[in-house]
Design an enzyme around this catalytic site. Structure first.
Site, PDB file in Angstrom:
ATOM      1  N   GLN A  48       0.831  -1.196   0.000  1.00  0.00           N
ATOM      2  CA  GLN A  48       0.000   0.000   0.000  1.00  0.00           C
ATOM      3  C   GLN A  48       0.870   1.252   0.000  1.00  0.00           C
ATOM      4  OE1 GLN A  48      -3.147   0.048   2.885  1.00  0.00           O
ATOM      5  NE2 GLN A  48      -3.837   2.040   2.224  1.00  0.00           N
ATOM      6  N   PHE A  49       1.154   1.767  -1.198  1.00  0.00           N
ATOM      7  CA  PHE A  49       2.023   2.932  -1.332  1.00  0.00           C
ATOM      8  C   PHE A  49       1.448   4.178  -0.676  1.00  0.00           C
ATOM      9  CE2 PHE A  49      -0.746   3.595  -4.932  1.00  0.00           C
ATOM     10  CZ  PHE A  49      -0.820   4.971  -5.060  1.00  0.00           C
ATOM     11  N   THR A  50       0.124   4.230  -0.504  1.00  0.00           N
ATOM     12  CA  THR A  50      -0.496   5.431   0.060  1.00  0.00           C
ATOM     13  C   THR A  50      -0.117   5.672   1.518  1.00  0.00           C
ATOM     14  OG1 THR A  50      -2.513   4.223   0.617  1.00  0.00           O
ATOM     15  CG2 THR A  50      -2.450   5.322  -1.540  1.00  0.00           C
TER      16      THR A  50
END
Length: 150
Positions: A78-80
């Site tokens: 999850q890059f966010t």
């Protein structure tokens, strides 16, 4: 690396309506990777996560780890998690590693978890639009950042 760790009774991930992975008692990990993350971050986090005592013992105290319980782990990229919200109302993800860097590190992280756990780690699909559902147990949610080891 930044991890949002959730103690779960169950969790699952779907892509395009297809079940990809599901677990019962264990940990759901949301995994954010920065470009400067490396083997030291992976090793520290894998050891910390598998040994973190956040499950109840016979007296109801948080004294047991996922390792002690032989619980399961579901790791979702999850890059966010590396969103910067300093300016304006649109998050910037400039600190998140690009996919060609993040994907191999995510795979190495999952392999390190497997080595620590002694069993396989369930995963999502890197870069996919995933639907993640969980039953957070407690709720217990912990944020761990390998660059800020508090």
């Amino acid at each position: 690396m930044r991890i949002v760790l959730q103690r779960v009774s169950q969790a699952r991930v779907e892509v395009d309506g297809q079940l990809i992975s599901e677990i019962n008692l264990g940990l759901l990990l949301l995994v954010g990777i920065e470009a400067d993350d490396g083997p030291e971050d992976i090793a520290w986090l894998a050891g910390k996560i598998t040994r973190m005592r956040i499950f109840a013992d016979d007296n109801g105290l948080m004294n047991r780890s996922v390792l002690d319980l032989q619980g399961e782990i579901l790791a979702i990229s999850q890059f966010t998690l590396h969103a910067s919200t300093r300016k304006g109302n649109r998050p910037s993800f400039i600190r998140a590693a690009r996919p060609e860097i993040a994907q191999p590190l995510y795979e190495q992280f999952c392999q390190s978890l497997e080595a620590e756990l002694g069993s396989s780690v369930s995963r999502g699909v890197f870069g996919a639009d995933m639907k993640v559902s969980l039953l957070n147990d407690g709720p217990v949610t912990v944020i761990i950042d390998s660059k800020n080891r508090e």
